[in-house]
Design a protein around this motif. Structure first.
Motif, short mmCIF file in Angstrom:
data_model
loop_
_atom_site.label_atom_id
_atom_site.label_comp_id
_atom_site.label_asym_id
_atom_site.label_seq_id
_atom_site.Cartn_x
_atom_site.Cartn_y
_atom_site.Cartn_z
N ILE A 620 0.86 -1.17 0.00
CA ILE A 620 0.00 0.00 0.00
C ILE A 620 0.90 1.23 0.00
O ILE A 620 1.45 1.61 1.05
CB ILE A 620 -0.94 0.03 1.23
N PRO A 621 1.13 1.88 -1.14
CA PRO A 621 1.99 3.06 -1.16
C PRO A 621 1.26 4.28 -0.62
O PRO A 621 0.13 4.58 -1.00
CB PRO A 621 2.33 3.22 -2.64
N LEU A 622 1.92 5.00 0.28
CA LEU A 622 1.35 6.21 0.87
C LEU A 622 2.37 7.33 0.79
O LEU A 622 3.58 7.09 0.80
CB LEU A 622 0.97 5.97 2.34
N GLY A 623 1.88 8.55 0.74
CA GLY A 623 2.76 9.70 0.68
C GLY A 623 3.40 9.99 2.02
O GLY A 623 2.90 9.62 3.09
N ALA A 624 4.51 10.72 1.97
CA ALA A 624 5.26 11.07 3.19
C ALA A 624 4.98 12.49 3.65
O ALA A 624 5.65 12.99 4.55
CB ALA A 624 6.76 10.90 2.94
N GLY A 625 4.00 13.15 3.05
CA GLY A 625 3.67 14.50 3.46
C GLY A 625 2.43 14.54 4.32
O GLY A 625 1.62 13.60 4.35
N CYS A 626 2.24 15.64 5.04
CA CYS A 626 1.03 15.84 5.82
C CYS A 626 0.79 17.34 5.96
O CYS A 626 1.71 18.15 5.79
CB CYS A 626 1.11 15.18 7.20
N ILE A 627 -0.45 17.71 6.23
CA ILE A 627 -0.83 19.11 6.44
C ILE A 627 -1.42 19.20 7.83
O ILE A 627 -2.36 18.48 8.17
CB ILE A 627 -1.85 19.58 5.39
N THR A 628 -0.87 20.10 8.64
CA THR A 628 -1.39 20.34 9.98
C THR A 628 -1.89 21.77 10.07
O THR A 628 -1.58 22.63 9.25
CB THR A 628 -0.32 20.09 11.05
N GLY A 629 -2.67 22.03 11.09
CA GLY A 629 -3.20 23.37 11.32
C GLY A 629 -4.10 23.37 12.52
O GLY A 629 -4.25 22.36 13.21
N ARG A 630 -4.70 24.51 12.77
CA ARG A 630 -5.59 24.65 13.92
C ARG A 630 -6.79 25.49 13.52
O ARG A 630 -6.65 26.52 12.85
CB ARG A 630 -4.89 25.28 15.11
N ILE A 631 -7.96 25.04 13.97
CA ILE A 631 -9.20 25.76 13.77
C ILE A 631 -9.68 26.24 15.15
O ILE A 631 -9.74 25.44 16.09
CB ILE A 631 -10.28 24.87 13.13
N PRO A 632 -9.96 27.53 15.32
CA PRO A 632 -10.41 28.00 16.65
C PRO A 632 -11.54 27.14 17.18
O PRO A 632 -12.51 26.85 16.47
CB PRO A 632 -10.87 29.44 16.37
N ARG A 633 -11.41 26.75 18.41
CA ARG A 633 -12.36 25.81 19.00
C ARG A 633 -13.73 26.45 19.19
O ARG A 633 -13.83 27.60 19.63
CB ARG A 633 -11.83 25.32 20.35
N THR A 634 -14.78 25.72 18.86
CA THR A 634 -16.15 26.17 19.08
C THR A 634 -16.79 25.28 20.15
O THR A 634 -16.10 24.50 20.81
CB THR A 634 -16.95 26.11 17.77
N LYS A 635 -18.07 25.36 20.29
CA LYS A 635 -18.76 24.64 21.36
C LYS A 635 -19.22 23.25 20.93
O LYS A 635 -20.02 22.63 21.60
CB LYS A 635 -19.97 25.44 21.84
N GLU A 636 -18.69 22.76 19.80
CA GLU A 636 -19.14 21.44 19.35
C GLU A 636 -18.70 20.37 20.33
O GLU A 636 -17.69 20.50 21.00
CB GLU A 636 -18.62 21.12 17.95
N SER A 637 -19.47 19.30 20.41
CA SER A 637 -19.12 18.21 21.31
C SER A 637 -18.00 17.40 20.69
O SER A 637 -17.67 17.53 19.52
CB SER A 637 -20.34 17.30 21.55
N ARG A 638 -17.44 16.55 21.51
CA ARG A 638 -16.33 15.73 21.04
C ARG A 638 -16.76 14.82 19.89
O ARG A 638 -15.96 14.49 19.03
CB ARG A 638 -15.81 14.89 22.21
N PHE A 639 -18.02 14.45 19.86
CA PHE A 639 -18.47 13.52 18.83
C PHE A 639 -19.04 14.25 17.61
O PHE A 639 -19.66 13.65 16.76
CB PHE A 639 -19.50 12.56 19.41
N ASN A 640 -18.84 15.56 17.53
CA ASN A 640 -19.16 16.33 16.33
C ASN A 640 -17.99 17.25 16.02
O ASN A 640 -18.13 18.48 15.98
CB ASN A 640 -20.44 17.14 16.52
N PRO A 641 -16.79 16.69 15.81
CA PRO A 641 -15.62 17.54 15.60
C PRO A 641 -15.62 18.20 14.22
O PRO A 641 -16.32 17.78 13.31
CB PRO A 641 -14.45 16.55 15.73
N VAL A 642 -14.79 19.25 14.13
CA VAL A 642 -14.63 19.94 12.85
C VAL A 642 -13.95 19.00 11.86
O VAL A 642 -13.00 18.28 12.20
CB VAL A 642 -13.80 21.22 13.05
N GLU A 643 -14.45 19.00 10.62
CA GLU A 643 -13.95 18.11 9.58
C GLU A 643 -13.07 18.87 8.61
O GLU A 643 -13.38 20.01 8.23
CB GLU A 643 -15.12 17.47 8.83
N VAL A 644 -11.97 18.23 8.17
CA VAL A 644 -11.06 18.83 7.20
C VAL A 644 -10.89 17.85 6.04
O VAL A 644 -10.60 16.66 6.27
CB VAL A 644 -9.69 19.15 7.83
#
Length: 798
Positions: A620-644
């Motif tokens: 299974i070939p996979l890339g060696a790159g990744c993208i990180t970042g941060r989205i200001p936290r809102t009041k969503e519950s842990r089981f409705n996290p922000v999707e990227v």
């Protein structure tokens, strides 16, 4: 799919004959001294792969035996279930112990050891007056999942002097002590170590001062709801059923039901509480009516005007021999008490006709002997309607499942001897769709005949603490064929290896592709808290990459494979799929994003061929790159996290997905070199962000903190013109970014909202199983609301 209503009768249950049963001697002894227990009561029965012995869990057999034994006739190979209770020993029921009886066991003797209890004496007194309490009940406590329960057989009552003497007490479990005039607080529940002498003080309950003159008991009045039921012409309806429940949509078992016959159409029904109350009225010749009223003491009566409803007709396409065996019923979509249901017979030509149906959303339920439960939904308009033809699957072709099951190495290994298993759904109390139960033999082998064809499940229940879980294998049953299942095969047959090649395979690119070497940490994804020393203190460490591999058989040959689960890669970046049979599969792989119960979209999808013997390796070939970042936290519950979602320029491969952790950090992993567009979607706040032109090489890229902006909302409603499976809904936007939802419940049950969407052309698809039942497109602009109407015409099968 497998018919889910099967019973144990599908497994050959043969009547035992006297000449094939052999006696087993059961010796009951003191577990500490090994002396015989001469007086006891017992329950005992046997189970074998091909039969069950007689049992009655309500009755106990008394035994008086100088050597502490009794005998029971069993097959030569079976599982013997025994429960014993004796006066001076700790009660072991309602739990039973299982004992294997093997065919080569010449002694055929089983020893059951009882835990000796202690005798506890003491006095129960009033905490305030210190006076002895007569009539207090003192009961030993015994183990019962998930805690303790009282052993009522050994309960005693205190005398006038408050004294008691109780035998067979487990010193580690204690006593339960109660009295009707004293509070059953913490001092009366002693689930702790006790000694042979125990004095107890109970706190008196606070009671009102009794009147000087004895009062006549008066029952507590309920709050009366009164009303009148009339027809469309204003004349009273003389016979009807009224059902009342607290709240907007009460559970049927919590409702009060009355059958009313009154010439004036009036009713009165007592209900114990005020507030919003659901009321349902059913009468012959009229459509079902329900509504919500504010129920108050002394409130005015309600008036209900019934309507005749409409006729609903259709045709069921099924063989004539099944028409008398299938029940066709309409049930309302909300919590539907049976009083609202409509039932119709199936005619000789398969036609059905429901009368006096309320215009609303209904389930068409089709169930009966020989078919799986089928539930389709459709909307009944304000005029008579024919829903067309519904094909009913009456497949009676069957196949066989046989195999062998072992214990996991961490559980000791060896065959699963006389172990309970099931095909289909795990049999549970009150289960509407139970599966087929079976029992493995003394060598772990099992066989189940007459299993309906299709993809089904073989499972073995097991305990995780106080929780009952199960090991599961997926099995494709083919007509007239045998599908083999090897569960936890110690010889490793069916061990297929996935070799995840991240970048050039170096440790540095392994860490960059998985996000471990990124400066930004994502809890439960790139970093986890664990201890590499048993019992040690957890510390933050790089998280091991984890994936979930889902398989779907493509060929129609009999195959079986272990149910998918999240698994971590080993030190060499490999994952072994065990117990997988040879065949052609569609393989989908998803990346772990920190939440066990979240269904993550796949980043890899391919058809693979597993060779005979199940052994082999797939890179299974996979890339060696990744993208990180941060989205200001809102009041969503842990089981409705922000999707990227990251989409590569040039439509290269499937979109990659990530979720924000509790601090808003995210990591989109295993990216090949290229330029990506990121879509950020907050399902709770209705906000989004779009980040274009993110260049990725073989290393982490951090885009920093990205604020969200208000997005548009798509409100998708659906109308079911024909009976259709109930769908889930997906919105796919520009460049392939997508979000999912289900239709809501209650008054908005036909709406699916997608907030926080970015501009562009969106496709809304209602899907059920592998097919789509409705599709629409909309151009999203600005931040407003966009309405989409979907029409389902029953094209997809569930």
């Amino acid at each position: 799919m497998v018919a889910p209503f099967l019973s144990l009768a599908m497994v050959a249950i043969l009547p035992a004959t006297e000449d094939d049963l052999v006696p087993v001697t059961v010796a009951v002894v003191n577990r500490e001294t090994h002396e015989p227990v001469r007086s006891f009561r017992y329950q005992a029965w046997y189970d074998a792969p091909d039969r069950r012995g007689p049992r009655n869990v309500e009755e106990w057999t008394r035994a008086e035996s100088p050597d502490g034994t009794f005998r029971i006739d069993t097959p030569r190979s079976c599982r013997l279930t025994i429960s014993i209770k004796a006066a001076d020993y700790v009660g072991g029921y309602p739990h039973w112990e299982h004992f294997p009886v093997r065919s080569d066991d010449r002694a055929r003797r089983i020893v059951v050891g009882l835990h000796p209890g202690i005798t506890v004496r003491g006095t129960v007194r009033d905490e305030e007056t210190k006076a002895p309490i007569a009539g207090a009940r003192v009961t030993p406590l015994i183990p019962a999942m998930p805690g303790l329960r009282t052993d009522e057989d050994k309960a005693v009552t205190t005398g006038a002097d408050g004294r008691y003497e109780v035998h067979g007490v487990g010193p580690d479990f204690g006593l339960y002590i109660s009295h009707p005039d004293h509070a059953p607080d913490g001092d009366s529940i002693r689930g702790m170590a006790v000694g042979p002498n125990l004095d107890v003080w109970l706190k008196p309950m606070s009671r009102p001062t009794p009147p000087a003159t004895p009062a006549v008991p008066v029952p507590q009045p309920t709050i009366e709801l009164a009303g009148r039921v009339i027809g469309p012409d204003g004349r009273p309806v003389e016979a009807f059923t009224v059902v009342v429940g607290a709240g907007e949509s009460p559970e049927p078992e919590r409702c009060v039901r009355r059958e009313v016959r009154d010439g004036s159409g009036r009713f009165r029904i007592g209900f114990p509480q005020e507030g919003t109350t659901w009321v349902g009225i059913a009468a012959a010749g009229f459509a079902f009516w329900d509504g919500r009223v504010e129920h108050r003491r002394g409130g005015p009566p309600i008036e209900v005007r019934l309507a005749p409803g409409v006729s609903v007709t259709g045709r069921l396409d099924l063989p004539p021999e099944f028409r008398s065996r299938i029940k066709a019923q309409l049930r309302l979509h909300d919590n539907d008490p049976d009083v609202a249901a409509r039932t119709a017979p199936i005619g000789a030509d398969g036609r059905i006709r429901f009368e006096h149906v309320r215009p609303d959303r209904w389930w068409l339920w089709l169930q009966g002997e020989g078919i799986p439960l089928r539930a389709l939904t459709f909307d009944v308009p304000a005029e008579d309607v024919d829903f067309g033809t519904v094909r009913v699957d009456t497949t009676v072709a069957t196949g066989r499942i046989e195999g062998r099951a072992w214990q996991r190495p961490e559980d000791g290994g060896g065959p699963r001897v006389f172990d309970d298993g099931f095909v289909g759904n795990r049999p549970l109390p009150h289960e509407d769709r139970p599966g087929i139960e079976f029992l493995t033999g003394e060598d772990g082998r099992f066989r189940v005949d007459r299993v309906p064809v299709g993809l089904t499940t073989v499972g073995f229940p097991h305990d995780i603490g106080c929780v009952l879980d199960e090991f599961r294998w997926r099995v494709l049953v083919v007509p007239g064929r045998t599908t083999e299942v090897l569960a936890f095969d110690p010889e490793g047959s069916g061990s297929y290896t996935l070799a995840f090649a991240i970048g050039d395979g170096s440790a540095a690119q392994f860490d960059s592709g998985s996000g471990v070497s990124a400066a930004r940490r994502v809890e439960r994804v790139t970093v986890e808290w664990r201890s590499d020393v048993p019992g040690g203190k957890p510390v933050a460490q790089p998280a091991r990459p984890r994936f979930r591999v889902d398989l779907s058989p493509v060929s129609k040959e009999p195959v079986s494979f272990a149910d998918p689960e999240w698994k971590a890669l080993d030190s060499e970046g490999r994952m072994v799929l065990s117990d997988i049979g040879a065949g052609t599969y569609r393989m989908r792989i998803s990346d772990w994003q920190g939440l066990e119960l979240m269904e993550e979209p796949p980043f890899f999808e391919e058809t693979v061929v597993i060779p005979r013997g199940g052994r082999g390796e797939l890179r299974i070939p996979l890339g060696a790159g990744c993208i990180t970042g941060r989205i200001p936290r809102t009041k969503e519950s842990r089981f409705n996290p922000v999707e990227v979602t990251a989409v590569a320029r040039g439509d290269r491969g499937l979109p990659r997905h990530a979720r924000c952790d509790d601090d808003g950090n995210f990591c989109v992993r295993y990216l090949s070199p290229g330029t990506y567009t990121l879509f950020v979607h907050d399902p709770r706040s209705g906000r989004f962000a779009r980040v274009d032109g993110v260049a990725v090489k073989d290393s982490p890229v951090d885009i920093g903190e990205r604020p969200l902006e208000p997005g548009a909302t798509i409100r998708a409603s659906i109308r079911f013109e024909r009976p259709s499976p109930y769908p889930w809904v997906e919105a796919t936007g520009p460049l392939g970014g997508s979000v999912q939802a289900r239709f809501g419940g209650g008054s908005a049950r036909d709406l699916s909202e997608f907030p926080g969407l970015w501009p562009g052309r969106w496709t809304i698809s209602a899907r059920a199983g592998r097919g789509g039942i409705a599709t629409a497109e909309v151009e999203v602009k600005g931040t407003g609301s966009h309405e989409v109407d979907l029409v389902a015409r029953g094209k997809a099968e569930p």
